[in-house]
Write an enzyme that holds these catalytic residues in place. Structure first.
Site, short mmCIF file in Angstrom:
data_model
loop_
_atom_site.label_atom_id
_atom_site.label_comp_id
_atom_site.label_asym_id
_atom_site.label_seq_id
_atom_site.Cartn_x
_atom_site.Cartn_y
_atom_site.Cartn_z
N ASN A 1 -23.44 -27.66 35.07
CA ASN A 1 -24.61 -26.92 35.60
C ASN A 1 -25.80 -27.08 34.35
O ASN A 1 -25.40 -27.63 33.25
CB ASN A 1 -24.35 -25.93 36.17
CG ASN A 1 -25.47 -25.50 37.38
OD1 ASN A 1 -26.71 -26.12 37.46
ND2 ASN A 1 -25.04 -24.68 38.37
N HIS B 1 -16.19 -24.16 10.55
CA HIS B 1 -16.72 -24.03 9.32
C HIS B 1 -15.49 -23.62 8.51
O HIS B 1 -14.72 -22.52 9.03
CB HIS B 1 -17.99 -23.47 9.09
CG HIS B 1 -19.13 -24.03 9.89
ND1 HIS B 1 -19.76 -24.96 9.24
CD2 HIS B 1 -19.56 -23.92 11.35
CE1 HIS B 1 -20.78 -25.55 10.11
NE2 HIS B 1 -20.69 -24.80 11.40
N GLY C 1 -20.93 -19.08 34.26
CA GLY C 1 -22.19 -19.31 33.61
C GLY C 1 -22.04 -18.56 32.29
O GLY C 1 -21.56 -17.38 32.35
N THR D 1 -11.53 -17.30 23.03
CA THR D 1 -10.81 -17.28 21.53
C THR D 1 -9.45 -17.88 21.59
O THR D 1 -9.01 -17.92 20.45
CB THR D 1 -11.02 -16.04 21.09
OG1 THR D 1 -10.30 -15.16 21.51
CG2 THR D 1 -12.75 -15.62 20.84
N ARG E 1 -9.41 -12.14 28.16
CA ARG E 1 -8.20 -11.69 28.40
C ARG E 1 -7.82 -12.12 29.79
O ARG E 1 -8.50 -12.17 30.89
CB ARG E 1 -8.18 -10.17 28.33
CG ARG E 1 -8.43 -9.73 26.97
CD ARG E 1 -8.11 -8.34 26.83
NE ARG E 1 -8.39 -7.51 25.59
CZ ARG E 1 -8.92 -7.81 24.58
NH1 ARG E 1 -8.94 -9.00 24.30
NH2 ARG E 1 -9.18 -6.86 23.54
N LYS F 1 -5.18 -12.21 35.60
CA LYS F 1 -4.28 -12.38 36.74
C LYS F 1 -3.52 -13.93 36.42
O LYS F 1 -4.06 -14.64 35.77
CB LYS F 1 -4.50 -12.18 38.00
CG LYS F 1 -5.56 -13.40 38.55
CD LYS F 1 -5.88 -12.95 40.08
CE LYS F 1 -6.84 -14.20 40.51
NZ LYS F 1 -7.16 -13.94 41.98
#
Length: 181
Positions: A83, A113, A140, A163, A178, A181
């Protein structure tokens, strides 16, 4: 090895190398044309995608404005949808599986880096590839960090900062994201 070869291999490289600067300039020229294509037909916009991207499967769509470093490291499966306002830092491969839908303002980053300040001071950087499976939904303004793999059929909540790898079929959200489910 050239700096471009080092970049593509995920090794430390210097981005202001003349070959990479020329590649980035070509990408910027293409982005200028692509981002003015809002009124073009879907077929004409898809032709522009196939001109620059590593691969743009049938029906792949990116709604302008769009931003990337090079374009040639971005590979979209069939029916992939990005989008408005997405950014892909594609210093190494970004592979997005068929049927994946990506919300507005999502950032997918492969550029990284060194943690060592002396290396950063030498303007060194490197890339870690991102792989996003088939039929994934990314809400989004989510941020996908370098080196992440997202499994098939996963959902990433809006605004999430990913992450860690996301298992197939998982729903993740938050900062850091995290599994819900």
């Amino acid at each position: 090895m050239t700096q471009k070869e080092r970049m593509l291999a995920g090794e430390l490289y210097v981005a202001d190398d003349p070959e990479l600067v020329a590649d980035a300039a070509r990408a910027a020229e293409w982005l200028d044309r692509y981002n003015r294509s809002s009124t073009a037909t879907p077929a004409d916009r898809h032709a522009l995608l196939t001109e620059r991207l590593g691969h743009a499967g049938r029906g792949a769509t990116i709604r302008p404005p769009f931003h990337c470093d090079y374009g040639y490291n971005l590979h979209l499966g069939e029916g992939v949808f990005l989008n408005f306002g997405c950014t892909v830092l594609d210093v190494v491969a970004v592979r997005i599986g068929a049927g994946t839908q990506i919300g507005p303002g999502v950032q997918i980053l492969t550029a990284d880096h060194p943690r060592d300040p002396d290396q950063r001071g030498q303007m060194l950087e490197f890339g870690r590839p991102v792989v996003i499976g088939r039929n994934v939904w990314i809400g989004g303004a989510a941020l996908i960090l370098p080196g992440i793999t997202v499994g098939d059929n996963a959902i990433i909540g809006a605004g999430s900062v990913v992450t860690r790898d996301v298992p197939a079929g998982a729903t993740v959200a938050g900062n850091p994201a995290r599994v819900l489910k």
